[in-house]
Design a protein around this motif. Structure first.
Motif, PDB file in Angstrom:
ATOM      1  N   ALA A  20       0.834  -1.201   0.000  1.00  0.00           N
ATOM      2  CA  ALA A  20       0.000   0.000   0.000  1.00  0.00           C
ATOM      3  C   ALA A  20       0.873   1.257   0.000  1.00  0.00           C
ATOM      4  CB  ALA A  20      -0.930   0.000   1.210  1.00  0.00           C
ATOM      5  N   ARG A  21       1.939   1.256   0.784  1.00  0.00           N
ATOM      6  CA  ARG A  21       2.839   2.414   0.845  1.00  0.00           C
ATOM      7  C   ARG A  21       3.492   2.644  -0.509  1.00  0.00           C
ATOM      8  NH1 ARG A  21       6.346   0.613   4.257  1.00  0.00           N
ATOM      9  NH2 ARG A  21       4.995   0.889   6.033  1.00  0.00           N
ATOM     10  N   LYS A  24       0.968   4.131  -2.900  1.00  0.00           N
ATOM     11  CA  LYS A  24       0.725   5.538  -2.563  1.00  0.00           C
ATOM     12  C   LYS A  24       1.876   6.410  -3.044  1.00  0.00           C
ATOM     13  CE  LYS A  24       2.028   7.417   1.242  1.00  0.00           C
ATOM     14  NZ  LYS A  24       2.761   8.669   1.022  1.00  0.00           N
ATOM     15  N   ASP A  25       3.096   5.957  -2.810  1.00  0.00           N
ATOM     16  CA  ASP A  25       4.272   6.720  -3.230  1.00  0.00           C
ATOM     17  C   ASP A  25       4.321   6.880  -4.745  1.00  0.00           C
ATOM     18  OD1 ASP A  25       5.030   6.977  -0.599  1.00  0.00           O
ATOM     19  OD2 ASP A  25       6.652   5.508  -0.706  1.00  0.00           O
ATOM     20  N   GLU A  28       1.608   9.346  -5.774  1.00  0.00           N
ATOM     21  CA  GLU A  28       1.963  10.697  -5.358  1.00  0.00           C
ATOM     22  C   GLU A  28       3.046  11.272  -6.277  1.00  0.00           C
ATOM     23  OE1 GLU A  28       3.844  11.517  -1.344  1.00  0.00           O
ATOM     24  OE2 GLU A  28       1.784  12.144  -0.972  1.00  0.00           O
TER      25      GLU A  28
END
Length: 79
Positions: A20-21, A24-25, A28
């Motif tokens: 998930a991280r 997201k990165d 972004e």
């Protein structure tokens, strides 16, 4: 049940939080890159477009290693 079946298919073995991280990165960084391109790398305008502070944008540009493409300079386009 051994642990091998849980880790199959994962790139870094970090589990769902890591996946998930990373997603997201990536999202972004892509949004920042698009905002910078749309504003011809005017970072203040890009920050306003993204609804984040100018300092946060500068931090994220460094964090994600986003670099300005040399061919996209505003001045060289008309030459």
């Amino acid at each position: 049940m051994d642990g091998s079946s849980r880790n199959s298919g994962e790139n870094n073995g970090g589990g769902l939080k890591s996946l998930a991280r990373n997603a997201k990165d990536e999202a972004e960084a892509e949004a920042i890159s698009r905002a910078l391109e749309e504003t011809n790398w005017n970072r203040k305008q890009a920050a306003a477009l993204l609804k984040i502070s100018y300092k946060a944008l500068l931090y994220k540009i460094r964090q994600y290693g986003i670099a300005q493409a040399k061919s996209h300079h505003k001045l060289s386009a008309g030459a």
